[in-house]
Design a protein around this motif. Structure first.
Motif: not given
Length: 385
Positions: A306, A308-309, A311, A350
């Protein structure tokens, strides 16, 4: 201009160039850890000759600068060191100046590449004031040290600025959780800038006192980060206001008269909180490379997938390998970021894959900081040591 200690016929053997704003001086001279230990022990000098040097002379110099900057300067005694800021109309930092007056001349040093810009702006602000402005960059060299350099303070051609950090100046205010400067993690911080004739730089290695040597700018940066000392243009950007990096402590007088940016300074201090806050990061030392300034900082998610995504909650601003604490960094975070949350420093994309470095945060600027919370009784006063 590149330092003669880094390149040319007088270059010190083993000198390795710095990077970013410090590319014109040596990062180290072949032994970065040993140099850092010597600097911390007070037996080394750092070449900071790339810093800008500006002088102001004339009978109106202090009252004139007092009107233009964030600090009270009209009563500054000769030999007293201080820090002052030139702000834009929104209160954002344009120049962060190390300032000392020798009784005839006011000396200001600024970040590399800023000397000419500051001198030009001051020249345009002269109007009828009895002042003379000069850019002395390249003529006068800045050398940094953590202790008294034997024999230098008695010289008439050497000027010394002593860093007031982390003492709270007259009219200043701490944005840390604990307002007592004696409890600041860098309460024993000592740093000076010696302004010497630049013509002496080539012979500096052989002219240092017995037992003293040169240290590269990497050593100075590691000690600065450990002292939680923000650096303009490195830990600040074009949106930074002084409250976010605890510079109201040393560089702002909250009770002085009008100056450009004062409205923002007063409004944030009296009615609100800064939108961002400086934090200290203790980085995971299992990697071999420090994360790059500008990397995203995210709250550590439940799973690495998680990350990489997630915020971003902030940005890494500076990092160094400290000779005792290992890898450390400063970051600017959103004010609302949980001070207890474990963090990750995220580099890459990514597509190419993320490089993640775990980081434990320590609060520098409190998320609750402001006039209404934690204000000390009376006015704390501090001064240069």
């Amino acid at each position: 201009m590149t330092s003669p200690l880094l390149s040319g016929p007088h270059a010190v053997h083993g000198a390795v160039a710095g990077s970013g704003p410090d590319a014109a001086v040596a990062a180290h001279y072949g032994q970065p850890v040993a140099e850092q230990r010597a600097l911390a022990a007070g037996t080394a000098v750092v070449d900071l000759s790339h810093r800008g040097v500006v002088t102001v002379t004339g009978p109106d110099r202090l009252t004139w600068l007092h009107v233009l900057t964030s600090q009270r300067l009209d009563r500054l005694a000769p030999g007293t060191s201080t820090e002052t800021l030139f702000l834009d109309v929104q209160g954002r930092i344009e120049f962060d100046c190390h300032l000392v007056d020798d009784g005839a001349t006011t000396w200001l040093t600024v970040e590399p590449g800023e000397g000419a810009a500051l001198a030009d702006w001051l020249e345009r602000m002269r109007f009828a004031s009895r002042v003379e402005v000069a850019d002395r960059t390249g003529e006068v060299a800045v050398l940094g040290a953590t202790a008294d350099v034997p024999g230098w303070d008695g010289r008439g051609d050497v000027v010394r600025w002593r860093d007031p950090w982390p003492a709270i100046g007259e009219g200043g205010f701490p944005y840390t959780e604990d307002p007592d400067p004696a409890h600041h993690p860098a309460a024993d911080w000592s740093w000076s800038e010696y302004l010497v004739p630049a013509a002496e730089l080539p012979g500096l290695p052989g002219a240092l006192p017995a037992g003293w040597g040169l240290a590269g700018v990497l050593a100075a940066e590691a000690l600065r980060i450990a002292a939680l000392r923000p650096r303009h243009g490195v830990d600040t950007d074009d949106r930074t206001i002084p409250h976010e990096v605890d510079l109201v402590r040393t560089a702002v007088h909250l009770a002085k008269g009008c100056y450009k940016g004062q409205e923002t300074i007063a409004r944030v201090h009296n009615l609100g909180h800064p939108p961002r806050r400086l934090a200290f990061l203790q980085l995971d030392g299992s990697g071999h490379v420090l994360p790059a300034p500008g990397s995203d900082v995210v709250v550590r998610p439940e799973t690495e997938a998680e990350a990489g995504t997630a915020r971003p909650v902030g940005t890494l601003t500076s990092a160094a390998l400290h000779h005792e604490m290992g890898p450390i960094a400063l970051a600017v975070l959103k004010r609302a970021t949980d001070p207890q949350a474990p963090l990750l420093v995220r580099e890459g994309t990514a597509e190419d894959g993320w490089t993640l470095t775990a980081a434990a945060q320590e609060t520098v600027v409190s998320p609750r900081a402001g006039k209404a919370v934690g204000r000390p009784t009376g006015l704390l006063r501090g001064g240069p040591r």
